[in-house]
Design an enzyme around this catalytic site. Sequence first.
Site, PDB file in Angstrom:
ATOM      1  N   ASP A 109      39.476  30.499  -9.099  1.00  0.00           N
ATOM      2  CA  ASP A 109      39.683  29.067  -9.319  1.00  0.00           C
ATOM      3  C   ASP A 109      39.327  28.281  -8.053  1.00  0.00           C
ATOM      4  OD1 ASP A 109      40.322  26.817 -10.822  1.00  0.00           O
ATOM      5  OD2 ASP A 109      42.428  26.854 -10.233  1.00  0.00           O
ATOM      6  N   LYS A 113      37.768  25.535  -5.903  1.00  0.00           N
ATOM      7  CA  LYS A 113      37.411  24.132  -6.138  1.00  0.00           C
ATOM      8  C   LYS A 113      37.936  23.323  -4.957  1.00  0.00           C
ATOM      9  CE  LYS A 113      41.617  23.546  -8.927  1.00  0.00           C
ATOM     10  NZ  LYS A 113      42.154  23.191 -10.266  1.00  0.00           N
ATOM     11  N   ASN A 147      41.632  23.252  -4.154  1.00  0.00           N
ATOM     12  CA  ASN A 147      42.238  24.451  -3.589  1.00  0.00           C
ATOM     13  C   ASN A 147      41.730  24.758  -2.182  1.00  0.00           C
ATOM     14  OD1 ASN A 147      43.937  24.992  -5.713  1.00  0.00           O
ATOM     15  ND2 ASN A 147      42.447  26.259  -6.798  1.00  0.00           N
TER      16      ASN A 147
END
Length: 289
Positions: free
Chosen positions: A80, A82, A85
């Site tokens: 995940d 991105k 993050n």
Amino acid sequence: EDEAERIASLEHPAIVPVYDFGKHEEQPFIVMRYMPGGSLFDRLREAGGAGLPMADVAEILSRVSEALDFAHDKKIVHRDLKPGNILLDDGGKAYLSDFGIAKIIRTTMVSSSLTMVGTPDYMAPEQTSPGEKVTPQTDVYALGVTAFELLTGKLPFKAEAPVALLHMHVHEPVPRLADFEPGLPSGLQAVVERAMAKEPAERYKSARSLVLDLVDRAAGIAAPSDETAPSVAAPPPVLEMGEGLVTEVTGLHAMRASGQVTLTWTVPADVHRIVICRSTKHPPAVREG
């Protein structure tokens, strides 16, 4: 809890440290360092839809790529990646965070869940198909999407419905950077296209190799002729010392951005003349003293 232990073991200068983990009223929790600079998503929003300076893009992606490759060496895929993050300290340094959905890679592991994990804006094609194997190249794809967004201030694909967005990631070609930001070096298009290749095997073999290619092309340096096996490290400079030649330099670091190349290194005290030559097509640069 086992996964939290693996996450906590990821001690790296570009990964947000984990201080504690456990359960409270049967709910798992992880205590991580507070990052006062917010997230990269916040910084993009502050830029008002514009891309970031090339030097900043190179520095951010360099740190994130090192963190990703470190995690991949530990058999952990983030899944995940991105800007939301990627957190920033008070000096603006980037740190990779939120491995809460990271999975340990096994040689024969495939997802047994019908639930897709990730954020549709950054999901690799293989993440849309239950049962497909997740590999480090899944993170490389998301890093390519992130690079596209940092360079242009825009996501490569946009759709109102998540299903339509995922369909674009699977079937649509990577948009042209020039359509979003005409002033970018043309060579960067090949970088995002390779990073976001539909087939994992066609992407960069590591996150670091993506970033090295990006900074090379930003500086107008041609990519290696063998695009399927990019060189991760630049050729070592040559030191001219008296009658002999030394072909290795300790502590070498190169950063190429905005058309400039900066080299720092550590050499013996008796070296007074350094000859640096990347290829035989150009005369060497000489640094005296």
